[in-house]
Design an enzyme around this catalytic site. Structure first.
Site, mmCIF file in Angstrom:
data_model
loop_
_atom_site.group_PDB
_atom_site.id
_atom_site.type_symbol
_atom_site.label_atom_id
_atom_site.label_comp_id
_atom_site.label_asym_id
_atom_site.label_seq_id
_atom_site.Cartn_x
_atom_site.Cartn_y
_atom_site.Cartn_z
ATOM 1 N N LYS A 1 0.924 -1.291 -0.087
ATOM 2 C CA LYS A 1 0.040 0.071 0.018
ATOM 3 C C LYS A 1 0.777 1.367 0.159
ATOM 4 C CE LYS A 1 -1.975 -1.200 3.902
ATOM 5 N NZ LYS A 1 -1.224 -2.503 4.377
ATOM 6 N N ARG B 1 -9.791 0.842 8.549
ATOM 7 C CA ARG B 1 -9.683 -0.572 8.995
ATOM 8 C C ARG B 1 -10.718 -1.113 9.652
ATOM 9 N NH1 ARG B 1 -3.587 0.581 8.892
ATOM 10 N NH2 ARG B 1 -2.676 -1.417 9.076
ATOM 11 N N ARG C 1 12.283 -5.336 5.574
ATOM 12 C CA ARG C 1 12.152 -3.719 5.006
ATOM 13 C C ARG C 1 12.935 -2.749 6.115
ATOM 14 N NH1 ARG C 1 6.137 -1.641 5.484
ATOM 15 N NH2 ARG C 1 6.193 -2.589 7.666
ATOM 16 N N ARG D 1 11.209 -0.299 11.485
ATOM 17 C CA ARG D 1 10.170 -0.167 12.456
ATOM 18 C C ARG D 1 10.089 -1.389 13.365
ATOM 19 N NH1 ARG D 1 5.068 0.745 8.351
ATOM 20 N NH2 ARG D 1 3.919 -0.633 10.014
ATOM 21 N N ARG E 1 -0.535 -8.221 13.395
ATOM 22 C CA ARG E 1 -1.194 -7.427 12.372
ATOM 23 C C ARG E 1 -2.077 -7.963 11.267
ATOM 24 N NH1 ARG E 1 4.362 -4.457 11.074
ATOM 25 N NH2 ARG E 1 3.230 -3.647 9.243
HETATM 26 P P1 AP5 Z 1 4.881 -1.602 1.826
HETATM 27 O O1 AP5 Z 1 4.507 -0.748 0.611
HETATM 28 O O2 AP5 Z 1 5.418 -0.899 2.954
HETATM 29 O O3 AP5 Z 1 3.723 -2.337 2.366
HETATM 30 P P2 AP5 Z 1 2.330 -1.621 3.165
HETATM 31 O O4 AP5 Z 1 1.158 -2.372 2.685
HETATM 32 O O5 AP5 Z 1 2.463 -0.111 3.254
HETATM 33 O O6 AP5 Z 1 2.862 -2.310 4.603
HETATM 34 P P3 AP5 Z 1 2.527 -1.756 6.022
HETATM 35 O O7 AP5 Z 1 3.314 -2.714 6.782
HETATM 36 O O8 AP5 Z 1 3.098 -0.296 6.083
HETATM 37 O O9 AP5 Z 1 1.162 -1.931 6.504
HETATM 38 P P4 AP5 Z 1 0.436 -1.939 7.543
HETATM 39 O O10 AP5 Z 1 -0.909 -1.628 7.119
HETATM 40 O O11 AP5 Z 1 0.816 -2.905 8.509
HETATM 41 O O12 AP5 Z 1 0.993 -0.797 8.664
HETATM 42 P P5 AP5 Z 1 0.915 0.806 8.814
HETATM 43 O O13 AP5 Z 1 2.049 1.825 8.729
HETATM 44 O O14 AP5 Z 1 -0.273 1.157 7.943
HETATM 45 O O15 AP5 Z 1 5.550 -2.847 1.515
HETATM 46 C C1 AP5 Z 1 6.237 -3.553 2.323
HETATM 47 C C2 AP5 Z 1 7.548 -4.111 1.707
HETATM 48 O O16 AP5 Z 1 7.626 -4.911 0.754
HETATM 49 C C3 AP5 Z 1 8.773 -2.988 1.480
HETATM 50 O O17 AP5 Z 1 9.845 -3.432 1.790
HETATM 51 C C4 AP5 Z 1 8.389 -2.849 -0.062
HETATM 52 O O18 AP5 Z 1 9.763 -2.273 -0.749
HETATM 53 C C5 AP5 Z 1 8.113 -4.039 -0.507
HETATM 54 N N1 AP5 Z 1 7.277 -4.315 -1.600
HETATM 55 C C6 AP5 Z 1 6.154 -3.570 -1.852
HETATM 56 N N2 AP5 Z 1 5.559 -4.062 -3.107
HETATM 57 C C7 AP5 Z 1 6.128 -5.070 -3.458
HETATM 58 C C8 AP5 Z 1 6.265 -6.073 -4.554
HETATM 59 N N3 AP5 Z 1 5.113 -5.952 -5.348
HETATM 60 N N4 AP5 Z 1 7.121 -7.131 -4.795
HETATM 61 C C9 AP5 Z 1 8.100 -7.098 -3.840
HETATM 62 N N5 AP5 Z 1 8.418 -6.506 -2.670
HETATM 63 C C10 AP5 Z 1 7.539 -5.459 -2.467
HETATM 64 O O19 AP5 Z 1 0.096 0.769 10.171
HETATM 65 C C11 AP5 Z 1 0.883 0.455 11.369
HETATM 66 C C12 AP5 Z 1 0.103 0.393 12.668
HETATM 67 O O20 AP5 Z 1 -0.379 1.447 12.855
HETATM 68 C C13 AP5 Z 1 -1.079 -0.726 12.753
HETATM 69 O O21 AP5 Z 1 -0.409 -2.171 13.038
HETATM 70 C C14 AP5 Z 1 -1.877 0.110 13.853
HETATM 71 O O22 AP5 Z 1 -1.376 -0.466 15.153
HETATM 72 C C15 AP5 Z 1 -1.853 1.438 13.403
HETATM 73 N N6 AP5 Z 1 -2.866 2.071 12.576
HETATM 74 C C16 AP5 Z 1 -2.597 2.374 11.227
HETATM 75 N N7 AP5 Z 1 -3.653 2.766 10.508
HETATM 76 C C17 AP5 Z 1 -4.611 2.394 11.468
HETATM 77 C C18 AP5 Z 1 -6.066 2.531 11.433
HETATM 78 N N8 AP5 Z 1 -6.789 3.048 10.325
HETATM 79 N N9 AP5 Z 1 -6.791 2.252 12.565
HETATM 80 C C19 AP5 Z 1 -6.270 1.761 13.539
HETATM 81 N N10 AP5 Z 1 -5.014 1.573 13.967
HETATM 82 C C20 AP5 Z 1 -4.056 1.837 12.759
#
Ligand code: AP5
Length: 216
Positions: free
Chosen positions: A13, A87, A126, A160, A171
């Site tokens: 994402k 979410r 990552r 992270r 998660r």
């Molecule tokens: P990346 O693009 O970083 O993936 P992502 O889907 O953004 O993953 P996240 O881990 O950031 O998502 P998340 O939803 O767990 O975390 P968030 O920060 O939102 O890609 C991952 C890796 O793969 C990278 O190294 C990239 O280079 C590689 N990659 C990407 N695409 C690829 C491909 N096609 N092929 C190969 N490699 C690839 O949330 C963190 C925490 O915040 C949550 O756990 C929660 O506690 C809180 N939080 C955030 N939002 C909310 C909400 N709305 N409600 C409640 N709590 C929330």
């Protein structure tokens, strides 16, 4: 145009949202990034969410919706990319309200369809530059020169705290239990488009572009 990128942790994402922002001028609204900023600033909200994030659980709907509401007006012109929000069903309904209050609407919900086991590898490998934030991966996207950021030349990198296997599994469980069930809410409105998130970054990008340009 306003779109949601939906998918489990590591689905890509953030990678795709950053690209869309750079290429189309849309604004990436990542609640994960906003919460990490709040933590880094030592604000009361940051202190409150730290333990929840480190455990891989979801922060309260009220906090994340307030964060999105504050930033939404900045994403008026070319539209918003909601990355990691909504979410839960309550967040989905809150987003509808935030948009309708501003005379705006959702155009697409793009689901990144992925194999969860492969995602553990993606996430635990990552890291990002501590200075400019450019993202890398130990195997899929290493720096060109070992230990040196391609973009700014810094030699300091960060990982992270929630990117360890145990927290990643937690998660993912949260995603299955609370986030995946909101898909029917959007399906019933004909907004959902699916792309294969296991393809390369460029191929996923091409599939998303086909949706946004309506050339599928
Ligand atoms: P990346 O693009 O970083 O993936 P992502 O889907 O953004 O993953 P996240 O881990 O950031 O998502 P998340 O939803 O767990 O975390 P968030 O920060 O939102 O890609 C991952 C890796 O793969 C990278 O190294 C990239 O280079 C590689 N990659 C990407 N695409 C690829 C491909 N096609 N092929 C190969 N490699 C690839 O949330 C963190 C925490 O915040 C949550 O756990 C929660 O506690 C809180 N939080 C955030 N939002 C909310 C909400 N709305 N409600 C409640 N709590 C929330």
């Amino acid at each position: 145009m306003n779109i949601i990128l939906l998918g489990p942790p590591g689905a890509g994402k953030g990678t795709q949202a950053a690209r869309l922002q750079a290429q189309r001028g849309m604004i990436q609204l990542s609640t994960g990034d906003m919460l990490r900023e709040a933590r880094a600033s030592g604000s009361p909200i940051g202190d409150k969410v730290k333990a929840i994030m480190d455990a891989g659980e979801l922060v309260s709907d009220e906090i994340v919706t307030a964060l999105i509401g504050e930033r939404l007006d900045s994403a008026q012109a070319k539209g918003a990319i909601f990355d990691g929000y909504p979410r839960t069903q309550a967040q989905a309904e809150a987003l509808d309200l935030l948009l309708s209050e501003r005379g705006r609407k959702l155009d697409y919900v793009i689901e990144l369809v992925v194999d969860e086991d492969a995602l553990v590898d993606r996430i635990t490998g990552r890291f990002s530059c501590a200075k400019c934030g450019t993202g890398y991966h130990d195997r899929f996207k290493p720096t060109k020169v070992a230990g040196v950021c391609d973009v700014c030349g810094s030699t300091e990198f960060v990982r992270r705290p929630d990117d360890n296997e145990q927290t990643v599994r937690r998660r993912m469980a949260e995603y299955r239990a609370k986030t995946a069930p909101i898909l029917p809410y959007y399906e019933s409105r004909g907004l959902v488009r699916r792309v294969d998130g296991m393809e390369s970054v460029d191929e996923v990008a091409a599939q998303i572009d086909a949706v946004l340009d309506d050339t599928e």
